[in-house]
Scaffold this active site. Structure first.
Site, mmCIF file in Angstrom:
data_model
loop_
_atom_site.group_PDB
_atom_site.id
_atom_site.type_symbol
_atom_site.label_atom_id
_atom_site.label_comp_id
_atom_site.label_asym_id
_atom_site.label_seq_id
_atom_site.Cartn_x
_atom_site.Cartn_y
_atom_site.Cartn_z
ATOM 1 N N GLU A 112 -4.703 2.452 -4.273
ATOM 2 C CA GLU A 112 -3.246 2.497 -4.224
ATOM 3 C C GLU A 112 -2.648 1.194 -3.694
ATOM 4 O O GLU A 112 -1.462 1.136 -3.363
ATOM 5 C CB GLU A 112 -2.792 3.677 -3.359
ATOM 6 N N ASP B 19 0.854 -1.189 0.000
ATOM 7 C CA ASP B 19 0.000 0.000 0.000
ATOM 8 C C ASP B 19 0.890 1.239 0.000
ATOM 9 O O ASP B 19 1.810 1.356 0.819
ATOM 10 C CB ASP B 19 -0.901 0.005 1.240
ATOM 11 N N ILE B 20 0.636 2.144 -0.975
ATOM 12 C CA ILE B 20 1.449 3.364 -1.061
ATOM 13 C C ILE B 20 1.052 4.300 0.078
ATOM 14 O O ILE B 20 -0.124 4.679 0.209
ATOM 15 C CB ILE B 20 1.241 4.056 -2.423
#
Length: 606
Positions: free
Chosen positions: A529, A486-487
């Protein structure tokens, strides 16, 4: 007296006619006739000259008695003999020109005995005698021609029956040569053919030439006009006869004789030889049509069989393999190149033979693709040396295109000049045209499948595809590891730089993931994301190293710089597990990484 002489003359004609069989104008019957005339009318001697159309002169056909030979030793040339009834008192010779037929003439020459009863009635009886003699010779000639026509008709029927039973062009020409040699054994022969066939090398056969230097040749002229011609040169007489079919002319027969023996060919013989030659031309045409129809059937079978194979939902590599095998079998080429063209760039496919992987082969590919751009047509050459090539003389370059879009090209080569026939070119072209449709459909299918199972922004697989692949692998594999990424603070990237930069960051992270995973690994966009990677048959310890490497490179290489939080979990065949449980554990590990402060990797065991 006049009536008596007329009756006596006609009795002689009748008796001579009834004594011989078959009736024909030969030396025996003519000698018998003039013998009776000499004896009955007490003449010194009689001779008959007959026109020889072969030698173009008059020949002494019969004489009686032989001792009078000196009175008939005249020059044979036609212009030396009188054209009208003539009597020479100086040497007592009577000339009677006789019209035997429209084309054949004769002369009756009598060494006159002035004391004979015939001469005493010369003025009154001669016109009737002249007429009766013409009719007699005309009857002999007609009977002779009927017999000759009958024999030649039998020969022609037998010849045509033998000829049309053959479907091989070499056998047809052998039969023709034997027949014409049997009919006219004293001549020499040459057969000029318009096309190069596989012919018995013992036959006198040559290929017609059509270069500028030979267009004035009589054989070429006869081929182009379809009209027989006689030519005299170099002390020889030549007869040229075209070999005609219903749809064209297939060659020319040349007959040669020494000029001192034969000066011309009679119209009747030219007509008969032409008939035999036309039988041969039609037989060649029939054999060509038969062979062409067989090839057409075979080509249709080949195309149908190939199309059936290609329409069986094959992958592109399998299709290319089939195309290569079929094309090489059809054309017997030495080398084949299969080139893929996309976005104005060409790529040599592995199915190509070794030559095309060399620098010379690559240069040839570029040259032929450039030619296609200029002409927009397939390329076919039987003598490619003129274009700068040395090793390969025969070249075919056939584009693979559909709806004006070019997907590739097939190039065929052979060392021998003119090795590929135009028929093989059309067959390969048709085969590739049908194959291109399958290639086009396969490309579209692959593009559609790729669109369905990949994410538009990142180019990674979709979540559904990832779910399906994990489920299938858990049925057959021993173990596997799932990684969620996960960004961190991705919303701030979108808010600060805009969504287009946010999409670019997603692409950067996706490329880093691809760079550090195998082709057998499955990288996907999980949503938003969040990204995911499934590593089949990889333990959780190895997967932790890969995840840590990806996390580090994301931090170092992205611009604007971002970090990722990573969760890792795995499954093994020895334990009861499910896809949903694996997802839940991995998601929990990701949540812990976020809670721990982000930009880190957390694993979670079952």
């Amino acid at each position: 007296m006049k009536e008596q002489l007329q009756l006596e003359l006609r009795n002689i004609f009748f008796e001579v006619m009834t004594k011989v069989s078959p009736i024909c104008m030969n030396k025996e019957i003519l000698t018998d006739l003039i013998r009776e005339l000499v004896r009955h009318f007490e003449q010194h001697g009689i001779g008959i000259y007959i026109w020889n159309a072969w030698k173009e002169n008059y020949e002494l056909k019969a004489i009686y008695p032989e001792k009078e030979q000196s009175h008939f030793a005249l020059t044979y040339a036609e212009e030396k003999l009188p054209s009208k009834i003539n009597y020479s008192r100086q040497n007592n010779v009577l000339f009677l020109p006789l019209k035997v037929s429209e084309e054949h003439h004769a002369y009756f020459i009598c060494h006159v005995n002035q004391n004979s009863k015939l001469f005493s009635s010369y003025t009154s009886i001669l016109p009737t005698f002249h007429q009766d003699l013409e009719e007699f010779l005309s009857l002999l000639y007609t009977c002779q021609q009927m017999k000759l026509k009958e024999r030649r008709m039998e020969f022609a029927n037998s010849f045509s029956a033998r000829l049309y039973s053959k479907m091989n062009k070499s056998e047809i020409l052998e039969e023709f040569y034997r027949a014409i040699k049997k009919l006219y054994p004293n001549f020499s022969y040459q057969i000029f053919l318009a096309q190069d066939y596989e012919i018995n090398p013992t036959l006198p056969v040559k290929l017609l030439e059509f270069t500028n230097a030979t267009t004035e040749n009589v054989s070429t002229t006869v081929f182009l006009t379809g009209e027989a011609q006689i030519d005299k040169k170099n002390h020889k007489t030549y007869l040229y006869i075209p070999l005609k079919g219903e749809q064209g002319i297939y060659g020319v027969l040349q007959i040669v004789s020494r000029l001192e023996e034969i000066r011309s060919f009679p119209k009747y013989d030219v007509s008969f030889i032409s008939q035999i030659a036309n039988f041969t031309g039609r037989a060649i045409e029939s054999a060509a049509l038969y062979q062409s129809s067989n090839r057409l059937v075979e080509n249709l079978k080949l195309i149908n069989e190939t199309s059936h194979q290609l329409n069986s939902n094959m992958q592109l590599q399998e299709i290319l393999h089939i195309i290569r095998r079929k094309v090489m079998k059809t054309s017997h080429c030495s080398e084949i190149g299969l080139i893929k063209i996309a976005d104005d760039k060409h790529t040599l496919l592995e199915e190509s033979t070794p030559y095309f992987h060399s620098q010379a082969g690559k240069d040839l590919i570029s040259l032929l693709i450039e030619k296609n751009k200029q002409t927009q047509e397939a390329f076919f050459s039987g003598d490619f040396a003129s274009d700068g090539m040395v090793r390969f003389r025969s070249v075919m370059a056939i584009p693979m295109q559909s709806a004006n879009q070019m997907y590739g090209m097939v190039i065929l080569l052979h060392e021998e000049p003119y090795f590929f026939t135009f028929e093989s070119f059309k067959t390969v072209q048709s085969l590739i045209r049908h194959s291109t449709l399958s290639i086009f459909n396969t490309i579209l299918r692959n593009q559609l499948e790729h669109t369905v199972k990949t994410d538009y922004v990142t180019g990674l697989y979709s979540r559904n595809h990832l779910d399906h692949q994990i489920s299938e692998h858990m049925k057959v594999g021993d173990k596997g590891t799932l990684i969620f990424l996960d960004i961190d603070d991705f919303k701030q990237i979108n808010d600060q730089y805009g969504h287009h930069i946010g999409d670019d960051v997603l692409k950067q992270v996706s490329q880093i993931i691809k760079k550090h995973t195998r082709s057998s690994d499955i990288a996907a966009r999980w949503g938003g994301e969040e990204l995911a990677v499934y590593l089949p048959d990889v333990s959780i310890e190895i997967s932790m190293q890969i995840a840590e490497r990806i996390r580090d490179h994301v931090e170092q290489e992205t611009n604007p710089k971002v970090t990722v939080s990573v969760g890792v979990s795995s499954w093994e065949q020895s334990e009861v597990d499910s896809v949903s449980d694996l997802f839940i554990r991995t998601d929990q590990a990701l949540y812990e990484a976020k809670e721990k402060g982000k930009n880190c990797v957390i694993k979670k065991y079952k």
